[in-house]
Design a protein around this motif. Structure first.
Motif, PDB file in Angstrom:
ATOM      1  N   ARG A  74     -10.980   4.626   0.606  1.00  0.00           N
ATOM      2  CA  ARG A  74     -10.286   3.457   0.621  1.00  0.00           C
ATOM      3  C   ARG A  74      -8.982   3.759   1.573  1.00  0.00           C
ATOM      4  N   VAL A  75      -8.710   4.878   2.042  1.00  0.00           N
ATOM      5  CA  VAL A  75      -7.658   4.946   3.124  1.00  0.00           C
ATOM      6  C   VAL A  75      -8.422   5.815   4.402  1.00  0.00           C
ATOM      7  N   ARG A  76      -8.076   5.466   5.659  1.00  0.00           N
ATOM      8  CA  ARG A  76      -8.729   5.912   6.883  1.00  0.00           C
ATOM      9  C   ARG A  76      -7.725   6.443   7.832  1.00  0.00           C
ATOM     10  N   PRO A  77      -8.052   7.466   8.498  1.00  0.00           N
ATOM     11  CA  PRO A  77      -6.988   7.945   9.600  1.00  0.00           C
ATOM     12  C   PRO A  77      -6.478   6.472  10.407  1.00  0.00           C
ATOM     13  N   ASN A 135      -3.703   7.752  -4.928  1.00  0.00           N
ATOM     14  CA  ASN A 135      -2.413   7.692  -4.684  1.00  0.00           C
ATOM     15  C   ASN A 135      -1.858   6.810  -3.611  1.00  0.00           C
ATOM     16  N   LEU A 136      -2.426   6.848  -2.498  1.00  0.00           N
ATOM     17  CA  LEU A 136      -1.940   6.222  -1.338  1.00  0.00           C
ATOM     18  C   LEU A 136      -2.141   4.883  -1.334  1.00  0.00           C
ATOM     19  N   VAL A 137      -1.215   4.101  -0.998  1.00  0.00           N
ATOM     20  CA  VAL A 137      -1.458   2.444  -1.046  1.00  0.00           C
ATOM     21  C   VAL A 137      -1.008   2.300   0.727  1.00  0.00           C
ATOM     22  N   ALA A 138      -2.158   1.806   1.225  1.00  0.00           N
ATOM     23  CA  ALA A 138      -2.000   1.338   2.614  1.00  0.00           C
ATOM     24  C   ALA A 138      -1.582  -0.043   2.800  1.00  0.00           C
ATOM     25  N   THR A 139      -0.652  -0.071   3.992  1.00  0.00           N
ATOM     26  CA  THR A 139      -0.109  -1.282   4.310  1.00  0.00           C
ATOM     27  C   THR A 139      -1.331  -2.069   4.992  1.00  0.00           C
TER      28      THR A 139
END
Lengths: 349, 349
Positions: A74-77, A135-139
């Motif tokens: 769900r999150v990427r570099p 945990n991480l929520v991306a903008t």
């Protein structure tokens, strides 16, 4: 990399430590864009809580994802992300109930996780983040730098002030009292306005914090404390008491002050970490139907909702930061808060 | 008339006392059709609380209005009425918020009101009722005698069990634990079923009370107490804890048991009069987001809603009465409850 360690009372140091790496397939490594000092960090700094061995500190951060484990989807570099101050797996019954702070596999920044692996403290250049997808929520895209302080509040103080207001059932037309004018108290004022409170009485002795409380939505300010402060509040509410009292300090005195101004059937929403463990007077609560709700704020649960309003500019909690320093000067950031020269210090690695 | 006085430990007597009369234009005099003994009456009876001077007792009654003051317009002589255990004026800010128990002009059965005039105890033949229009709720016509026990529970125990459930936010699908198998605990089971709870775990050691709890809607019964009882409950709920725990006892042990089985973010709804004033462990509540709500139940606020369901036969809380005696035998009614031979004793003047 460099990271902050607390060595003992009034002794924080930026030191060289190993670079974090992905250790489990659900990890991400995040480069810290901004971190900050929390009121609760001052307990160790002031020696109220013994430090023991030097330890990593900081639990609030925003940053950019550098590397992810093989199971992270769900999150990427390259993603800009907000991280909550308490880490959950997002999957256990408590997380699913929204109480991420009680996760059965939960972890904390600056401490070992349940497998004995260090999770870096946030006051450093990089952090290993367990359960990165959860945990991480991306903008969506890279936010403007001016928005960073407000985004950073979502890691703790804004979500915590919101938890106080939600726990106390603040709603349209509520009469609210906020006890405490630190960053959390000020965010609790903002959260109450956002939830439609009709009247917000901020208890604050400091002119600069009073001013910000008013800008955040306080309709009244009471400078007195203790019994005098409670009497001044009760005068404002015709002797009835407030529907909701947000206790954002955590001492016996602040909880008593909160109970003193709660109307029968009303709620104290408390988020101040109980300092020294004041016990609650159940006899008094019973006879007055004074309800007490809250606790350590599960800010991750509130992040998506609050984030969208920060991004569209309707919510500006970042104004609680009144000091920004480079990470090199972390000792100054602590000293300024310790000496009450700053409400909240932001650190830029 | 005759009325019950508590003289001291294990010493209740029916005695001749002055007939009550209308003393203020808002008063009514009510002939008591049924009254009862409350678990809290046993505190004085057992000497847990000192009695001092002999005093009138009883705070639960249904009856027929005999006489009304000149300003009483909502009830009329001949009306069958239910009276709440705590009396309010119906007009102050607290009453308007539904917390009649905190009325600024409130009064209690068996004690002097704020003007120094005696309000008769309910365990007698007649009572003067202050603020009759506000407090007395009339049935449409004379109810069948078989319905009297259920109507009488609305004066206290059913409304109190309901308050526990409402305070703990019991709703559709909730997992509920009820601590305490007295009349209030049993009514809390019934209230939870009525509010749509999906699972109701009753904690009870007594076969007869277990059976009634199941008839009232309990899906599970746990007979163990203390740490063992908590472990048994946690086994039933997969180690997660219950959404809502209804604490209907009031001791330190019962509150600990309640907190032990509440899930993070859940509510303890408590209505047990705190015996000896156990204090609440705020540190533990904080870390687990364990919320505590409730208090002395404002049953008057719940009366119209619950009354309509008793009248239409969908709610039958009167089954908590397992002993009915004439008022003459009030001493037997106390002894039976004291010796746990009866859950709750009903008195017929």
């Amino acid at each position: 990399m460099r990271a902050t360690l607390l060595h003992g009372p009034h002794d924080v140091r930026l030191e060289d430590v190993p670079d974090p790496v992905v250790q489990r397939p659900t990890d991400a490594v995040v480069r810290v864009v901004a971190a900050c000092v929390c009121g609760s960090d001052l307990w160790g700094y002031r020696g109220v809580r013994p430090t023991g061995e030097p330890r990593r500190v900081g639990h609030e951060l925003v940053g950019v994802v550098e590397e992810v484990g093989s199971e992270v989807t769900r999150v990427r570099p390259g993603d800009f992300v907000v991280a909550p101050f308490a880490l959950g797996d997002g999957d256990c019954a408590h997380c699913r109930h929204g109480i991420w702070t009680s996760c059965v596999r939960g972890a904390a920044w600056g401490a070992q996780d349940k497998d004995g692996l260090l999770v870096d403290g946030a006051q450093g250049e990089y952090v290993r983040t367990p359960f990165a997808d959860a945990n991480l929520v991306a903008t969506p895209g890279m936010p403007d730098d001016a928005m960073v302080p407000s985004l950073l509040t979502l890691a703790d103080v804004m979500g915590t002030g919101h938890h106080a207001a939600i726990s106390a059932r603040v709603g349209a037309g509520s009469t609210v009292v906020v006890v405490g004018d630190g960053a959390v108290g000020l965010c609790a004022v903002l959260a109450s306005r956002r939830l439609g409170a009709g009247r917000i009485i901020a208890m604050s002795r400091h002119a600069d914090r009073q001013a910000l409380a008013r800008e955040f939505g306080a309709t009244d300010v009471v400078a007195e404390r203790g019994a005098e402060g409670a009497a001044a509040v009760m005068d404002l509410v015709d002797g009835v008491g407030a529907d909701a009292v947000l206790e954002c300090v955590g001492t016996r005195e602040s909880m008593e002050q909160a109970l003193d101004v709660t109307r029968p059937g009303g709620f104290v929403g408390y988020v101040g970490v109980p300092a020294g463990g004041p016990e609650l007077p159940i006899g008094r609560m019973f006879s007055g139907n004074l309800n007490v709700a809250g606790g350590v704020a599960p800010v991750r649960a509130y992040l998506p909702e609050l984030l969208s309003e920060v991004l569209d500019g309707t919510l500006d909690p970042g104004r609680v930061f009144d000091l920004q320093v480079p990470l090199d000067e972390v000792a100054k950031a602590y000293a300024a808060m310790d000496e009450r020269r700053a409400v909240k210090s932001l650190l830029r690695p």
